[in-house]
Motif scaffolding. Structure first.
Motif, PDB file in Angstrom:
ATOM      1  N   ALA A   1       0.826  -1.209   0.000  1.00  0.00           N
ATOM      2  CA  ALA A   1       0.000   0.000   0.000  1.00  0.00           C
ATOM      3  C   ALA A   1       0.862   1.261   0.000  1.00  0.00           C
ATOM      4  O   ALA A   1       0.524   2.260  -0.647  1.00  0.00           O
ATOM      5  N   VAL A   2       1.987   1.231   0.708  1.00  0.00           N
ATOM      6  CA  VAL A   2       2.919   2.370   0.683  1.00  0.00           C
ATOM      7  C   VAL A   2       3.489   2.557  -0.722  1.00  0.00           C
ATOM      8  O   VAL A   2       3.632   3.693  -1.209  1.00  0.00           O
ATOM      9  N   ILE A   3       3.814   1.445  -1.397  1.00  0.00           N
ATOM     10  CA  ILE A   3       4.327   1.537  -2.767  1.00  0.00           C
ATOM     11  C   ILE A   3       3.273   2.153  -3.685  1.00  0.00           C
ATOM     12  O   ILE A   3       3.588   2.996  -4.544  1.00  0.00           O
ATOM     13  N   ILE A   4       2.015   1.745  -3.515  1.00  0.00           N
ATOM     14  CA  ILE A   4       0.931   2.340  -4.322  1.00  0.00           C
ATOM     15  C   ILE A   4       0.841   3.837  -4.074  1.00  0.00           C
ATOM     16  O   ILE A   4       0.673   4.640  -5.009  1.00  0.00           O
ATOM     17  N   LEU A   5       0.949   4.231  -2.818  1.00  0.00           N
ATOM     18  CA  LEU A   5       0.883   5.655  -2.466  1.00  0.00           C
ATOM     19  C   LEU A   5       2.002   6.444  -3.130  1.00  0.00           C
ATOM     20  O   LEU A   5       1.762   7.486  -3.763  1.00  0.00           O
TER      21      LEU A   5
END
Length: 508
Positions: free
Chosen positions: A461-465
């Motif tokens: 999810a951090v990578i998506i952000l």
């Protein structure tokens, strides 16, 4: 009578009225001479979206069928494994194969369907899936062995892969720029409705009745005959009369199609002409490789973020939380609320904002769930399991609001129109191939209640952000050429571009 004129001479005619001078004042009158209204002013371009809504509904019937197939494995697992509803018994490994083959069929069928969309159009590609859909459900309903069940699930996956390619392209091509977001994310909404339908029917009906009901629902697919082919497809093949008829169906009978048709018929650039000779020629252009790389990244991240696990193995998650499976409806509420939020905001606040905000929520929910399964799970309390279930519901709702729905829309928007069929097919194939690997890995490891699983979801999810912040431009209300101009690299700085678009024409 003037001086020196003969009596028999007729009176001279008054001089012709000259066109008004720049001052727009006449000598004989002390008021301005009004200009005659132009034809476009006398006939305002009236747009009616009833046809657009009907065409979008018809095209997403197949997406609803695919959602039923996706939700079937999770909804009937207890009936198959514990109540032995088939005439044969399945082991845990064989049931995992039933779940996995749907994703494999979707992955393998996407690229051929991309070429079919390019040659036959979206409408024909969607209609062609009715026969294999019927075959897949017949094999599932009348399965006499595990291999018939495997075959049925694989065929249903193939049909789903075809819809993942054709339906988002079709919805984007028939929509106006200001409605393109809401119309395109309806693909995800139809899939969600199918999943909810599967879980609802399995709660009240036996498996054999559910399978026969699914066969009966397929008759709704005949309504897809009523939808028009996209105007872009007709213009690309030189059939202007049918393109105008399609636009009048989509925009209303009083809509003036000239402006939109002229935009679609613009003289293609040299690069466009080169790509039209063969889609593989497009990969030599940097702008196309760049947009395809971003769509591929989104497609892979969508299936890695964990929501697919909650859909396929929702009963197992509820077992880990020591909550009865009937309370899984809380997850359905989260998914439904997330999609409603997406369709209301996608054309108002924009795609990029939704991606950033939803992925932020997914980060915090994943961290909380990881802490729960690490620290609080073994505490004797009745409240924390319900809090964890609420967090899972918020997680899947944020997923649906963001990357779950917007991936299909951005696949279409970020790729230039001449490369859309093949480019979207490659992205969808990568998406479902990733899903195949995720389900295989999850099924072969006992990690359903392990805290590091949710830590992995938080990292993704951090990578998506970060990816959304750096590489995804805002595409709300923009034509394809303007979107390509905004894809300039770090923080989406505009860059000079020579590859222009001949689609996404209407700004109405």
């Amino acid at each position: 009578m003037k001086w020196g004129s003969r009596p028999s001479d007729p009176e001279p005619e008054p001089p012709a009225v000259e066109s008004p001078s720049p001052s727009r004042w006449s000598r004989s009158a002390k008021k301005p001479i009004e200009k005659a209204p132009s034809p476009t002013q006398s006939r305002p371009n009236i747009v009616s979206n009833v046809g657009l809504y009907k065409a979008t509904f018809y095209s997403n019937i197949g997406s609803f069928f695919f959602g039923i197939a996706v939700g079937w494995s999770g909804s009937v697992e207890r009936s198959v494994m514990e109540q032995h509803s088939y005439f044969f018994n399945l082991s845990a490994a064989e049931w995992n194969g039933v779940c996995i083959l749907l994703t494999l069929g979707a992955a393998l069928w996407c690229v051929p369907m991309g070429y079919m969309v390019r040659s036959c159009g979206c409408k024909r590609t969607i209609l062609m899936q009715l026969l294999p859909n019927t075959l897949g459900w017949c094999l599932t309903a009348f399965a006499q062995s595990v291999y018939m069940l495997y075959a049925g699930r694989f065929v249903l996956g193939m049909c789903g892969g075809a819809h993942c390619v054709a339906v988002p392209i079709y919805n984007a091509e028939i929509s106006t720029n200001i409605k393109r977001g809401a119309m395109s994310v309806l693909f995800q909404g139809a899939c969600i409705c199918g999943v909810l339908y599967s879980f609802t029917m399995s709660c009240f009906l036996e498996l054999w009745l559910v399978n026969f009901l699914n066969l009966g629902v397929l008759t709704l697919g005949l309504l897809q005959i009523l939808m028009p082919e996209s105007p872009t497809y007709y213009v690309n093949r030189g059939n202007i009369a049918r393109a105008e008829a399609s636009l009048r169906y989509l925009r209303g009978k009083k809509y003036d199609t000239k402006k939109e048709i002229d935009h679609l018929m613009r003289e293609p650039t040299a690069s466009q002409q080169d790509v039209r000779q063969g889609p593989l020629r497009g990969f030599k252009y940097k702008k196309i490789r760049r947009s395809l790389a971003r769509t591929l990244a989104l497609a892979v991240l969508q299936k890695l973020c964990g929501a697919l696990i909650f859909i396929f193995y929702a009963p197992n998650m509820l077992t880990c939380l020591k909550i009865q499976r009937e309370y899984g409806s809380i997850l359905a509420i989260g998914v439904t609320f997330g999609f409603i939020l997406c369709i209301l905001l996608v054309d108002r606040v924009g795609r990029r904002t939704l991606l950033i905000s939803s992925s932020s929520v997914m980060v915090f929910m994943s961290i909380f769930l990881g802490l729960y399964f690490k620290i609080w799970m073994f505490m004797e309390t009745e409240v924390l399991p319900w809090v964890a279930l609420f967090c899972i519901s918020v997680f899947v709702g944020a997923y649906t609001t963001g990357i779950g729905s917007l991936t299909w829309l951005l696949n279409v928007e970020l790729i230039v129109p001449v490369m859309r069929p093949v480019g979207c097919a490659i992205a969808c194939a990568s998406n479902w191939l990733t899903a195949f690997c995720v389900v295989c890995w999850f099924a072969s490891h006992e990690v359903k209640c392990q805290p590091y699983l949710f830590l992995l979801f938080a990292i993704i999810a951090v990578i998506i952000l970060l990816f959304s912040l750096v590489y995804i431009p805002e595409t709300k209300g923009l034509s394809s050429s303007k979107i390509q101009q905004k894809m300039g690299g770090i923080m989406n700085r505009p860059a000079a571009i020579t590859f222009t678009s001949s689609s996404d024409s209407s700004d109405a």
